[in-house]
Each structure stands twice: as C-alpha cells, then as structure tokens.
Design an enzyme around this catalytic site. Structure first.
Site, PDB file in Angstrom:
ATOM      1  N   GLU A  40      28.775 -55.822   0.604  1.00 61.34           N
ATOM      2  CA  GLU A  40      29.193 -56.486   1.838  1.00 61.34           C
ATOM      3  C   GLU A  40      28.123 -56.433   2.916  1.00 61.34           C
ATOM      4  O   GLU A  40      27.485 -55.389   3.127  1.00 61.34           O
ATOM      5  CB  GLU A  40      30.479 -55.837   2.381  1.00 61.34           C
ATOM      6  CG  GLU A  40      30.905 -56.427   3.736  1.00 61.34           C
ATOM      7  CD  GLU A  40      32.305 -56.067   4.196  1.00 61.34           C
ATOM      8  OE1 GLU A  40      33.029 -55.378   3.451  1.00 61.34           O
ATOM      9  OE2 GLU A  40      32.670 -56.493   5.312  1.00 61.34           O
ATOM     10  N   SER A  60      41.798 -54.847   4.700  1.00 56.65           N
ATOM     11  CA  SER A  60      41.691 -55.812   5.801  1.00 56.65           C
ATOM     12  C   SER A  60      43.074 -56.295   6.225  1.00 56.65           C
ATOM     13  O   SER A  60      43.235 -56.820   7.334  1.00 56.65           O
ATOM     14  CB  SER A  60      40.816 -57.005   5.390  1.00 56.65           C
ATOM     15  OG  SER A  60      41.284 -57.580   4.184  1.00 56.65           O
TER      16      SER A  60
HETATM   17  N1  LIG Z   1      39.611 -61.233   8.663  1.00 52.66           N
HETATM   18  C1  LIG Z   1      38.766 -60.348   8.172  1.00 52.66           C
HETATM   19  N2  LIG Z   1      37.738 -60.786   7.413  1.00 52.66           N
HETATM   20  C2  LIG Z   1      36.841 -59.913   6.885  1.00 52.66           C
HETATM   21  O1  LIG Z   1      35.907 -60.359   6.184  1.00 52.66           O
HETATM   22  C3  LIG Z   1      37.029 -58.520   7.128  1.00 52.66           C
HETATM   23  C4  LIG Z   1      38.132 -58.107   7.914  1.00 52.66           C
HETATM   24  N3  LIG Z   1      38.966 -59.031   8.424  1.00 52.66           N
HETATM   25  N4  LIG Z   1      38.389 -56.797   8.166  1.00 52.66           N
HETATM   26  C5  LIG Z   1      37.658 -55.795   7.429  1.00 52.66           C
HETATM   27  C6  LIG Z   1      36.278 -56.209   7.241  1.00 52.66           C
HETATM   28  C7  LIG Z   1      35.503 -56.293   8.527  1.00 52.66           C
HETATM   29  N5  LIG Z   1      34.583 -57.331   8.232  1.00 52.66           N
HETATM   30  C8  LIG Z   1      33.659 -57.849   9.135  1.00 52.66           C
HETATM   31  C9  LIG Z   1      34.050 -58.138  10.423  1.00 52.66           C
HETATM   32  C10 LIG Z   1      33.149 -58.653  11.319  1.00 52.66           C
HETATM   33  C11 LIG Z   1      31.836 -58.868  10.951  1.00 52.66           C
HETATM   34  C12 LIG Z   1      30.868 -59.402  11.941  1.00 52.66           C
HETATM   35  O2  LIG Z   1      31.245 -59.775  13.038  1.00 52.66           O
HETATM   36  N6  LIG Z   1      29.607 -59.470  11.589  1.00 52.66           N
HETATM   37  C13 LIG Z   1      28.546 -59.931  12.463  1.00 52.66           C
HETATM   38  C14 LIG Z   1      27.243 -59.403  11.945  1.00 52.66           C
HETATM   39  C15 LIG Z   1      26.231 -59.311  13.024  1.00 52.66           C
HETATM   40  C16 LIG Z   1      24.972 -58.755  12.430  1.00 52.66           C
HETATM   41  O3  LIG Z   1      24.188 -59.575  11.919  1.00 52.66           O
HETATM   42  O4  LIG Z   1      24.796 -57.535  12.428  1.00 52.66           O
HETATM   43  C17 LIG Z   1      28.490 -61.443  12.492  1.00 52.66           C
HETATM   44  O5  LIG Z   1      28.323 -61.996  13.579  1.00 52.66           O
HETATM   45  O6  LIG Z   1      28.627 -62.095  11.429  1.00 52.66           O
HETATM   46  C18 LIG Z   1      31.449 -58.581   9.654  1.00 52.66           C
HETATM   47  C19 LIG Z   1      32.372 -58.076   8.749  1.00 52.66           C
HETATM   48  C20 LIG Z   1      34.739 -57.836   6.917  1.00 52.66           C
HETATM   49  N7  LIG Z   1      36.140 -57.554   6.654  1.00 52.66           N
HETATM   50  C1  LIG Z   2      36.438 -57.817   2.517  1.00 50.83           C
HETATM   51  C2  LIG Z   2      36.905 -57.160   1.263  1.00 50.83           C
HETATM   52  C3  LIG Z   2      35.790 -56.848   0.318  1.00 50.83           C
HETATM   53  C4  LIG Z   2      37.686 -55.925   1.590  1.00 50.83           C
HETATM   54  O1  LIG Z   2      37.323 -54.802   1.342  1.00 50.83           O
HETATM   55  C5  LIG Z   2      38.959 -56.127   2.286  1.00 50.83           C
HETATM   56  O2  LIG Z   2      39.465 -57.265   2.361  1.00 50.83           O
HETATM   57  O3  LIG Z   2      39.507 -55.131   2.764  1.00 50.83           O
HETATM   58 MG   LIG Z   3      38.478 -53.315   2.337  1.00 52.50          MG
END
Ligand SMILES: Nc1nc(=O)c2c([nH]1)NC[C@@H]1CN(c3ccc(C(=O)N[C@@H](CCC(=O)O)C(=O)O)cc3)CN21
Ligand SMILES: CC(C)C(=O)C(=O)O
Ligand SMILES: [Mg+2]
Length: 269
Positions: A187, A50
C-alpha cells in the site's frame, strides 16, 4: 448440488500461484449484498478494517474491534460463494504476541468461515505470520503504508519517496513472504519501489496506491463506486453512486412532501 457442480472458493494456494500471471482482482466488501456483487467478478474479497472509517464513521482504523470484523466477515461470507474472503485483523488484536494473534485469528476464522486473515507489518510481524501459517491459518501480509501505525508514521504518507528507505521496505516484504504469507498487500508506495518488491518476492503483491507493477490490485469498494467523499489520487471512481443516491433521496423527499408517493402502484386496496 452435486459434488461435481458445486463451485469451490478460490484458495490461498490458487492466489499464490497467480504470481506474474493475469492480475489478481480484489475489492473490499463489508455487507452481504455488496459481497454478492463483488463475488461475481473478483478473485478475492477483503473485509478491510477500513470499514471502521467507511461505514462506522471512525476517524481512523484504530478503534475497530475483533467483534466488528467478525460481524462483517460473517455477512460477507454469507453473501459470497466463489471468491476468497480475507478478514483484516484489527489494531491491538495481533501485535502483542504470536499467541495473541493465533487466538484472535482462530476466532475470526472459526466464527466467519473466511479463508484467511490479513495483518499489517513487515519484518517485525514475520514470527507471528510463521506462527499462524504453521498452525493452519493462511495469512496475507500488508507492507508499505500501514494505516494502523498512522500515529507513529505521521499520517497516511506515501512510502519510498527516499530511496534510502527502499531496502527496509523490500526486506519487510521478503520477511513476510519468507514467514509463509500467500500474498502481500503493498500500500502507498512509489512505483519503482512497488516494482522492486514485486520482482523480489515469490508471492503475489496486491497493490493499492502502488502502481500497475503489482501482481494484482485492490481498492475500497465504496471509493471506486463514488460513495465516499474526497478520495486519494490512487482511487479511480468507476461510478458515481453517491451523486445518484443523493438525487434519488431528494426525489423521494419531494415526492413525500407533495403526496406523489406512495402512488397508485404502491397502495394496497
Ligand atoms: N475509504 C478508504 N479508502 C482507503 O483506501 C482506506 C481507508 N478508507 N481507510 C484505511 C486506509 C487509509 N488509506 C489512505 C487514506 C488516505 C491516504 C492519503 O490521503 N494519501 C495521500 C498521500 C500523500 C502523499 O503522497 O504522501 C494522498 O493525497 O493521496 C492514503 C491512504 C487507505 N485506506
Ligand atoms: C485498503 C485495504 C488494503 C485494507 O487494508 C482495508 O480496506 O482495510
Ligand atoms: Mg486494512
């Protein structure tokens, strides 16, 4: 420091033994100073890929390289002393073959001094996880929402909304654990699926967006400190450092423009 008082790092085995116990506390860190802050309170520090999005401004984790992971991994290992440091294997560095994965993971371990690597994927990655663990590289698994496959999964979507997909997700975790992973990041899955996975596998599950049913929790440090912009629902902002930094920088700019900084205290005479 004497052998008796030297603080040893948390090991993969110690994390594995925490199944069903006091929840495992994990956070990401990408730099030495923030790793030192996390080290004082967490069991495990993840140098997550990330970092590509959070500190390098990339649109996804796809462009992150082994070299980037090694540089940040070195900083985090230097800045910490007690917590276990786990480094993410970036996209393209392990999927091709178990041999490719071993070559890159051995380089990451050797050049950073981290305690384990993490790689994304379920059943399909099991042979690779076995190949690494049998050769001395502790592996943390990562199932459910796997950001490196965002292009084939259709975005960052919460997994398990359809109960028909549950057996596949449970099998992913079972195969990853069976291959020798000491813990599994789960996740972006709905609570009942996180519950099912956690009660099925013998190793700890560390959740992110996967409810309190997991054996531990992880968040991106910058998210929980309030340093990133819009955050997903699974994040709680435990601080608002972004707003504090904004005020501090505005104050500095005004002070410079009005010649209030540097002041008497800041001048050499
Ligand atoms: N700053 C950051 N935080 C993170 O947790 C993270 C990153 N970057 N980069 C790599 C991945 C990408 N991640 C993410 C990024 C966005 C959502 C997201 O927008 N999720 C939607 C889900 C919608 C649904 O229910 O399908 C949400 O609105 O929460 C989820 C995980 C988790 N990881
Ligand atoms: C969100 C965590 C589990 C991760 O894989 C990351 O920070 O890249
Ligand atoms: Mg990762």
């Amino acid at each position: 420091m004497s052998v008796e008082t030297r603080v040893k790092r948390v090991t993969a085995l110690q994390i594995a033994e925490r199944k069903g116990g006091t929840p495992i506390v994990a956070l990401t860190a990408y730099t030495a100073p923030l790793a030192a802050l996390v080290d004082a309170h967490a069991d495990l520090i993840l140098v997550g890929d990330s970092l590509g999005m959070v500190i390098h401004g990339l649109p996804s984790t796809i462009g992150v390289t082994v070299e980037m992971m090694i540089l940040h991994g070195q900083a985090v290992v230097r800045g910490s002393g007690r917590a276990m440091v786990v480094v993410d294997m970036p996209f393209g560095s392990y999927e091709e073959s178990p041999e490719q994965a071993f070559r890159n993971a051995a380089r990451v371990m050797g050049e950073t001094g981290c305690g384990a690597v993490k790689l994304e994927g379920g059943s399909r990655m099991a042979p690779t996880i076995r190949f690494l663990t049998e050769r001395g590289i502790p592996v943390m698994g990562h199932v459910g929402l796997t950001p490196q496959t965002t292009h084939t999964m259709g975005g960052f979507k919460t997994q398990g909304r359809d109960a028909e997909s549950w057996p596949r997700h449970v099998q992913d975790a079972v195969d990853v654990a069976g291959a020798g992973a000491f813990a599994i990041v789960v996740e972006g899955v709905v609570e009942p699926l996180a519950d099912r996975i956690t009660e099925t596998v013998a190793v700890p599950t560390i959740g992110i967006g996967a409810s309190a049913r997991c054996d531990g929790q992880i968040l991106v440090l910058d998210d929980m400190l309030g340093l990133t912009g819009r955050v997903p629902r699974f994040v709680r902002r435990f601080a608002d450092l972004g707003a504090q930094a904004d005020r501090a920088i505005a104050d500095y700019a005004a002070a410079v423009r009005e010649r209030r900084f540097p002041g008497e205290d800041n001048v050499y005479r």
